[in-house]
Design a protein around this motif. Structure first.
Motif, short mmCIF file in Angstrom:
data_model
loop_
_atom_site.label_atom_id
_atom_site.label_comp_id
_atom_site.label_asym_id
_atom_site.label_seq_id
_atom_site.Cartn_x
_atom_site.Cartn_y
_atom_site.Cartn_z
N GLU A 69 0.85 -1.30 -0.10
CA GLU A 69 0.00 0.02 0.03
C GLU A 69 1.14 1.13 -0.11
O GLU A 69 0.67 2.03 0.81
CB GLU A 69 -1.00 0.01 1.10
N GLN A 70 1.65 1.40 -1.06
CA GLN A 70 2.60 2.58 -0.94
C GLN A 70 2.07 3.81 -1.10
O GLN A 70 2.62 4.90 -0.82
CB GLN A 70 3.66 2.48 -2.20
N ALA A 71 0.74 3.85 -2.02
CA ALA A 71 0.06 5.18 -1.98
C ALA A 71 -0.16 5.58 -0.60
O ALA A 71 -0.33 6.91 -0.32
CB ALA A 71 -1.40 5.13 -2.60
N ILE A 72 -0.54 4.82 0.39
CA ILE A 72 -1.12 5.50 1.67
C ILE A 72 0.09 5.73 2.43
O ILE A 72 0.27 6.79 3.08
CB ILE A 72 -1.79 4.30 2.38
N SER B 166 2.96 6.93 1.26
CA SER B 166 3.63 8.16 0.78
C SER B 166 2.99 9.22 1.31
O SER B 166 3.68 10.51 1.26
CB SER B 166 3.37 8.19 -0.80
N LYS B 167 1.68 9.23 2.03
CA LYS B 167 1.20 10.26 2.40
C LYS B 167 1.63 10.79 3.94
O LYS B 167 1.26 11.63 4.51
CB LYS B 167 -0.14 10.43 2.44
N THR C 251 10.40 5.59 15.65
CA THR C 251 9.63 6.08 14.46
C THR C 251 8.50 5.12 13.94
O THR C 251 7.48 5.58 13.38
CB THR C 251 10.82 6.35 13.24
N LEU C 252 8.95 3.91 14.04
CA LEU C 252 7.95 2.90 13.60
C LEU C 252 6.82 2.86 14.66
O LEU C 252 5.63 2.77 14.04
CB LEU C 252 8.46 1.44 13.58
N ASN C 253 7.00 3.11 15.78
CA ASN C 253 5.91 3.13 16.60
C ASN C 253 5.04 4.47 16.16
O ASN C 253 3.62 4.37 16.42
CB ASN C 253 6.43 3.28 18.15
N LEU C 254 5.57 5.47 16.00
CA LEU C 254 4.88 6.78 15.76
C LEU C 254 3.96 6.34 14.32
O LEU C 254 2.70 7.03 14.37
CB LEU C 254 5.64 7.92 15.48
N LEU C 255 4.63 5.77 13.36
CA LEU C 255 4.02 5.57 12.14
C LEU C 255 2.50 4.75 12.34
O LEU C 255 1.58 5.02 11.94
CB LEU C 255 5.03 4.65 11.27
#
Length: 605
Positions: A52-55, A57-58, A74-78
């Motif tokens: 789901e690269q489109a999501i 990328s936002k 950073t992964l947790n924040l994502l």
């Protein structure tokens, strides 16, 4: 992290739905920490793999890191951000490292909407405080992002009304297709009250004063908003410095506020006194000089005292007195009293008395109400008594007047730092009105008598003033300050001894002190600062002004300009100020031999 963030547990809401993926992710984090021990000093890059690269990328996120622990954060924040966007099953299935590059396999999943949301046990008045109708939470269709916003509003209400540990969560969750059916419930937790303020550090201040100033009273319901406002209020005090952020210590059903303060040397003294032969009276001496005393935080109660005396010419003197009493009689207003005396050679004597009551609306805003009584007296040596014939029409400039006025002022201060402002606003506006009475001494000169008989001896007078400063952050150690200061006296019968006095270090640099008279003025300043220590800086400036006045027999207007540079250098004992300025006006050429040097040393203790 705020208390709201502590109370929001997205994983807890959907624990049964993502338990297995979260377990995999935690194992990956263990691998991350193990690798961190092996290669601590190396920099890492991050590459995320997902269909789901489109999501993805936002979303905004860092891709280079000092250590592997930062990768994990950073992964947790994502994941938290994806939850906010209603991707409630998003997770990192695998995280692995190839040398110094981290690879993360992201599964985003479906986007869920919350529908048929029921109110649960939340009270109607709380729903209204959140800005919604009582019947809003009855089978409503809302998305997850709106639920987060609603959750924040409800938690904010409770944490400011005695329940800092309240939790708002979804209950009775039913997952059907891409829809969630749930009740919204609140667990308020223990009711907490404020207890005492715990004051530590070298900054000395009495607890009673601080409680009234911060508006944190013992046994009142706990409020997170008051704690935040307390930090801003403490940073506004010129004689104390908050050493570290406020700490809230919870013990049973009580909240103790730990305040660690450092002292700032804000009391000031500077002066010079000279003894010269008196040329007007033989065998006597003339005492000249200038003394300036500012005492801050008297008796550790926030009181202020200001005294200023100045005598640079034999027949001229200036005296200022000011006293400020905060939290007068332990009430939520301050009282300020001023006395100003100005004797201008053999022309006139001005005396001004002022008393002001101020109320702090918010940590940044203050409103004041004042009364002011001014008297101006013409001395025997003034030109009124010496004027004859046509010269009286030209030189009648002074008069005996008294003015009793009342007014209001408003002050806004959003500067980020009292000693070293680099961004924010300071605005103060004031308006006053009153009755002025002119008391001419008639009979000494027919021409002068005629002029006074043709003017209104009793009239209404308005005074307006405005001061605005804006600081712009231009770099780590640089800032730009733009300032506009203006004032107006609105009356058709004005005299020279009633006008504003401008010029010198504190208004229009490049000119003598009090060189200009004005009934209307506007001074614009641009000043660039380069800080080389915390409170020491170099500066370059430009002052541009417009000023004018009109009295019964004379009018004047000018647009003086001053430019220059200088240094403000802080030492252990005080502050040394030096400025070199050149100015141009109708009466002064822009020339080196007309340049002014403004300097002084202010002792701080």
């Amino acid at each position: 992290m705020s208390m709201n963030e502590q109370c929001i547990d997205y994983c807890g809401i959907f624990h049964t739905m993502i338990k297995s993926r979260l377990s995999n992710f935690l194992w990956s984090c263990i691998v991350v920490l193990f690798i961190a021990n092996c290669s601590y000093a190396q920099r890492y890059t991050l590459k995320i793999h997902t269909p789901e690269q489109a999501i993805l990328s936002k979303l905004s996120y860092n891709t280079t890191f000092q250590d592997s622990l930062s990768v994990y954060k950073t992964l947790n924040l994502l994941i938290a951000e994806l939850y906010k966007q209603s991707y409630l099953t998003a997770s990192f299935d695998t995280v692995f490292f190839v040398e110094r590059q981290a690879h993360a396999l992201l599964s985003i999943g479906k986007k869920y909407a919350i529908i048929h949301l029921q109110k649960g046990n939340i009270e109607d008045f709380v729903i209204e405080k959140a800005g919604l109708r009582k019947d809003f939470l009855h089978n409503q269709n809302i998305d997850f992002q709106y639920f987060i916003s609603l959750q924040e509003k409800i938690l904010t209400y409770w944490e400011n009304h005695g329940y800092p540990f309240a939790q708002v969560k979804l209950d009775s969750i039913r997952l059907i297709d891409n829809q969630i059916f749930a009740n919204i419930d609140c667990e308020k937790g223990t009711y907490i009250r404020f207890d005492t303020l715990l004051i530590e550090g070298e900054g000395k201040v009495k607890g009673d004063f601080l409680r009234n100033y911060l508006k944190i009273k013992q046994n009142e319901p706990f409020s997170q908003q008051k704690v935040k406002e307390a930090e801003r209020l403490l940073k506004a005090l010129p004689y104390l410095k908050l050493k570290k952020p406020l700490e809230v210590v919870f013990e049973y059903d009580r909240a103790f506020i730990l305040i660690t303060l450092d002292k700032i040397k804000s009391s000031q003294f500077d002066g010079i006194v000279g003894v010269l032969p008196n040329q007007e009276q033989k065998n006597r001496v003339l005492v000249t000089g200038q003394v300036n005393l500012n005492l801050a935080n008297l008796f550790s109660t926030g009181k202020k005292l200001h005294l200023e005396w100045q005598r640079l010419r034999s027949a001229s003197q200036l005296f200022n007195f000011e006293y400020e009493h905060p939290q007068f009689l332990k009430m939520n207003f301050d009282i300020n009293a001023k006395l100003n005396l100005l004797k201008e050679d053999t022309s006139f004597l001005n005396i001004r008395r002022n008393i002001q009551f101020s109320y702090q609306l918010t940590p940044q805003q203050k409103v004041s109400f004042f009364t002011d009584y001014q008297t101006t007296s013409v001395t025997d040596g003034s030109t009124n008594q010496a004027a004859v014939g046509q010269e009286s029409q030209r030189f009648i400039r002074f008069a005996n007047t008294n003015l009793l006025s009342y007014g209001i002022s408003y002050e806004l201060n959003t500067l980020n730092d009292f000693l070293k402002p680099q961004k924010g606003w300071y605005i103060k506006g004031q308006v006053g009105t009153g009755n002025k009475k002119i008391s001419p001494r008639l009979g000494s000169n027919p021409a002068v008598d005629t002029i006074f008989r043709n003017i209104d001896l009793n009239s209404t007078q308005w005074t307006l003033s405005l001061s605005m400063q804006k600081f712009f952050y231009t770099g780590k150690n640089t800032s730009l300050m733009l300032k506009t200061v203006g004032g107006a006296i609105l009356n058709n019968q004005l005299f020279m001894n009633e006008l504003y006095r401008l010029g010198g270090l504190n208004s229009i640099r490049g000119f003598n002190q009090n060189a200009f008279y004005a009934s209307h003025y506007l001074v614009n300043t641009a000043e660039a600062r380069l800080y080389f220590e915390e409170t020491s800086y170099l500066f370059a400036f430009l002052d541009y002004a417009y000023l004018s006045y009109q009295i019964p027999t004379q009018s004047f207007q000018d647009a003086p300009l001053g430019v220059g540079a200088g240094i403000s250098f802080a030492t252990k004992g005080g502050v040394f100020n030096f400025a070199y300025a050149m100015g141009v006006s109708q009466f002064q050429q822009f020339a080196v031999n007309q340049a002014k040097v403004h300097f002084g040393y202010v002792s701080r203790f």
